[in-house]
Structure formats: C-alpha cells, structure tokens
Design an enzyme around this catalytic site. Sequence first.
Site, PDB file in Angstrom:
ATOM      1  N   ASN A  34       9.365   4.968   2.611  1.00 39.81           N
ATOM      2  CA  ASN A  34       9.314   4.417   3.969  1.00 39.81           C
ATOM      3  C   ASN A  34      10.693   3.898   4.354  1.00 39.81           C
ATOM      4  O   ASN A  34      11.529   3.632   3.494  1.00 39.81           O
ATOM      5  CB  ASN A  34       8.347   3.223   3.993  1.00 39.81           C
ATOM      6  CG  ASN A  34       6.901   3.614   3.849  1.00 39.81           C
ATOM      7  OD1 ASN A  34       6.208   3.863   4.822  1.00 39.81           O
ATOM      8  ND2 ASN A  34       6.427   3.697   2.613  1.00 39.81           N
ATOM      9  N   CYS A  42       3.750   9.882  -0.317  1.00 40.92           N
ATOM     10  CA  CYS A  42       2.332  10.217  -0.204  1.00 40.92           C
ATOM     11  C   CYS A  42       1.973  11.194  -1.309  1.00 40.92           C
ATOM     12  O   CYS A  42       2.622  12.228  -1.458  1.00 40.92           O
ATOM     13  CB  CYS A  42       2.052  10.835   1.164  1.00 40.92           C
ATOM     14  SG  CYS A  42       0.382  11.477   1.299  1.00 40.92           S
ATOM     15  N   ARG A  82       0.841  -1.209   0.000  1.00 40.86           N
ATOM     16  CA  ARG A  82       0.000   0.000   0.000  1.00 40.86           C
ATOM     17  C   ARG A  82       0.877   1.260   0.000  1.00 40.86           C
ATOM     18  O   ARG A  82       1.035   1.902  -1.025  1.00 40.86           O
ATOM     19  CB  ARG A  82      -0.946  -0.030   1.223  1.00 40.86           C
ATOM     20  CG  ARG A  82      -2.138   0.925   1.140  1.00 40.86           C
ATOM     21  CD  ARG A  82      -1.845   2.369   1.436  1.00 40.86           C
ATOM     22  NE  ARG A  82      -1.203   2.570   2.752  1.00 40.86           N
ATOM     23  CZ  ARG A  82      -0.789   3.753   3.178  1.00 40.86           C
ATOM     24  NH1 ARG A  82      -0.943   4.827   2.430  1.00 40.86           N
ATOM     25  NH2 ARG A  82      -0.190   3.871   4.350  1.00 40.86           N
ATOM     26  N   ASP A  83       1.509   1.564   1.118  1.00 41.47           N
ATOM     27  CA  ASP A  83       2.270   2.817   1.206  1.00 41.47           C
ATOM     28  C   ASP A  83       3.458   2.790   0.241  1.00 41.47           C
ATOM     29  O   ASP A  83       3.818   3.806  -0.346  1.00 41.47           O
ATOM     30  CB  ASP A  83       2.768   3.028   2.636  1.00 41.47           C
ATOM     31  CG  ASP A  83       3.027   4.492   2.967  1.00 41.47           C
ATOM     32  OD1 ASP A  83       2.848   5.344   2.079  1.00 41.47           O
ATOM     33  OD2 ASP A  83       3.409   4.782   4.111  1.00 41.47           O
ATOM     34  N   HIS A  98       9.250   7.522   7.583  1.00 38.93           N
ATOM     35  CA  HIS A  98       9.776   7.691   6.222  1.00 38.93           C
ATOM     36  C   HIS A  98      11.217   8.177   6.341  1.00 38.93           C
ATOM     37  O   HIS A  98      11.558   8.921   7.258  1.00 38.93           O
ATOM     38  CB  HIS A  98       8.903   8.672   5.433  1.00 38.93           C
ATOM     39  CG  HIS A  98       7.610   8.051   4.997  1.00 38.93           C
ATOM     40  ND1 HIS A  98       7.383   7.628   3.710  1.00 38.93           N
ATOM     41  CD2 HIS A  98       6.491   7.733   5.693  1.00 38.93           C
ATOM     42  CE1 HIS A  98       6.180   7.089   3.624  1.00 38.93           C
ATOM     43  NE2 HIS A  98       5.605   7.146   4.812  1.00 38.93           N
ATOM     44  N   HIS A 144       5.597   4.552  12.391  1.00 39.84           N
ATOM     45  CA  HIS A 144       5.663   4.508  10.927  1.00 39.84           C
ATOM     46  C   HIS A 144       6.558   5.659  10.462  1.00 39.84           C
ATOM     47  O   HIS A 144       6.210   6.823  10.633  1.00 39.84           O
ATOM     48  CB  HIS A 144       4.223   4.678  10.406  1.00 39.84           C
ATOM     49  CG  HIS A 144       4.080   4.749   8.937  1.00 39.84           C
ATOM     50  ND1 HIS A 144       3.605   3.690   8.189  1.00 39.84           N
ATOM     51  CD2 HIS A 144       4.323   5.738   8.045  1.00 39.84           C
ATOM     52  CE1 HIS A 144       3.561   4.031   6.913  1.00 39.84           C
ATOM     53  NE2 HIS A 144       3.994   5.267   6.804  1.00 39.84           N
TER      54      HIS A 144
HETATM   55 ZN    ZN Z   1       3.665   6.399   5.092  1.00 37.77          ZN
END
Ligand code: ZN
Length: 303
Positions: free
Chosen positions: A248, A239, A13-14, A208, A206
Amino acid sequence: MSTAIEFVEVGPRDGLQNEKALIPTGDKLALIERAIAYGVRRIEVTSFVNPKKVPQMADADTICAGLPDRDDVTYIGLVLNLRGAERALATGRIDELGAVCVASDRFAIANQGQTSAESVEAAKAIIALARQEGRRAQATIAASFVCPFEGEVAQDRVVAMARQLAEARPVEIALADTIGVGNPAHVTQLVNAVRDAVGDIPVRCHFHNTRGTGLANVWAAIGAGASVIDGALGGLGGCPFAPGAAGNVASEDVIYMLDRAGITTGLDLGRMIEASTWLGGVMGRTLPGMVAKAPSFPAQAQA
Ligand code: ZN
C-alpha cells in the site's frame, strides 16, 4: 482542493494479510494501539474471511477481543459475504463493515469466489445487514483501475457498480487500485465520474505503490474530490489473490506529503515515523516507506 482529509489506516489488515510468517496477535494489537496514538480514528483491524485462504487473518476474533475500548475510534472489519458480516457483527467490537466487490469477473472469482455482479449483490446485502444492526458499512470496488487477469477495466463498468452500491446507501464508496497500475490522469477521471454518479456519498481511495505512482495517485484523488485516503504503515501490503501486488502507499509518506501541502489530517508524523521504525523491527526488515528512512525534515530541535 480540500484542506482536510480523513485518513484510514489499513496496515493491520491489508498491510499484514500477505505476510508469509504468521504475526503474533499481540504485535497486531500493538500496531493498532500505535495507530490510535499517532492520531488515526478509523482503522481496518482485520478481515472475516476463510482462514484456510488467508491464514494471517485467522485471529480475527482474538483481535476484536483485544481492541482498545475507544468510543472515538471506528474499527473496520473487512467482509466478503453475509457469513463474514455476521461473524464480524457477533464480535460486538466492529463498528463498521467494509464490503468488497470487484470490477472484473476473473479477479472477483479468484479473490472471493463470486462473479463481479454477485460481489455487488453481496456488498449490498452486507450494507443492508449493517444498517439493520445499527452499524456503519462502506463498500470498496477492488480492481477499479486494472484487473490482474483481464487487464484494463472499463470506466463505465466501475461507475455502474458505484451507482448500484449507492442504492444501498453505504457511508462511503472506495475505489481501490489493487495491483498499483493506476496513474494520476486515470484517477482524476474515475474519481470525477464516480462522484458524479453517487451524489452525496463520499469517495475514498485506496492505492498500492507497486509501480511508484501511489502518492501521485493520492494527490490526484484529493484534487478530484476524494475525501478519505487509505494507507498502510511502512508501506506493507499486497493481495494473496492478485499476482504481483505489492505494498500500500505508506501512511507516513502520505501524511508527510499532505502536511507539507497544508492539508490537515490530524495525524502526528513524528509518532508515525517512530511506529514505522518499530514495525520494521517486528517484521525484521526495512519497510518500503520512504519518509521513515530519510533525515527528519523539518529538522527537529536538538535536545
Ligand atoms: Zn489493498
């Protein structure tokens, strides 16, 4: 310091959502299969968002239909509102909803068309719906450290949001450094403050690696008691609604560091490196992760 950490793979996903070229659904499913093979048991597989805004995630339903049948793997679907939550639950394949609220108004509006306060209410409604349907749900506070538009985010604001989210009893509350501006001292402070505010609810982090502080932040978060860490294979990510957001922390880099530091994750670093090299082939470029590009260490026995 904890000696075991749970790792969540957010690559499907990310890691992929910001890629310009549409990645075939089959490649995304192959990434999910590889993540299971290298030992991950919680995977963020897709998001249920407006396909016009995030075209890369338009295949969410097809992804869900193709997920391997595994009772021992928790599949997470990211959702921003009740409509997305209903779509995710209707697939019958999403075990856990990941709600997102945002610590600043301008990024909340850019990311999901809600004010910060509205995003907290939406997350609480998502958690309540999941609970009612017998599924898990957690919530991430995006831009917990800094907002791409408004700059510094007050710690009190994030702590207050965490406290409000905790009332809905998510399985976990995550702090996300969406644009990779956090530093380890800030991480230590914020994780400590949020843990004090949410009692027994576990804290996930989380990060980056936009400015190279990703691994230092992971280490600081674990030191402050975060028990779950996100990463994306190869260090892909970004994003679409946060200018300048980059990858990430690379899953394999995180696991290398934790393995060498004696922290157990249950993941197989050798298979992660193979998977990262494979993913670079799919993407047609060298990925940001460091460990997969370095000579293997400790040296593998020669055949
Ligand atoms: Zn993220």
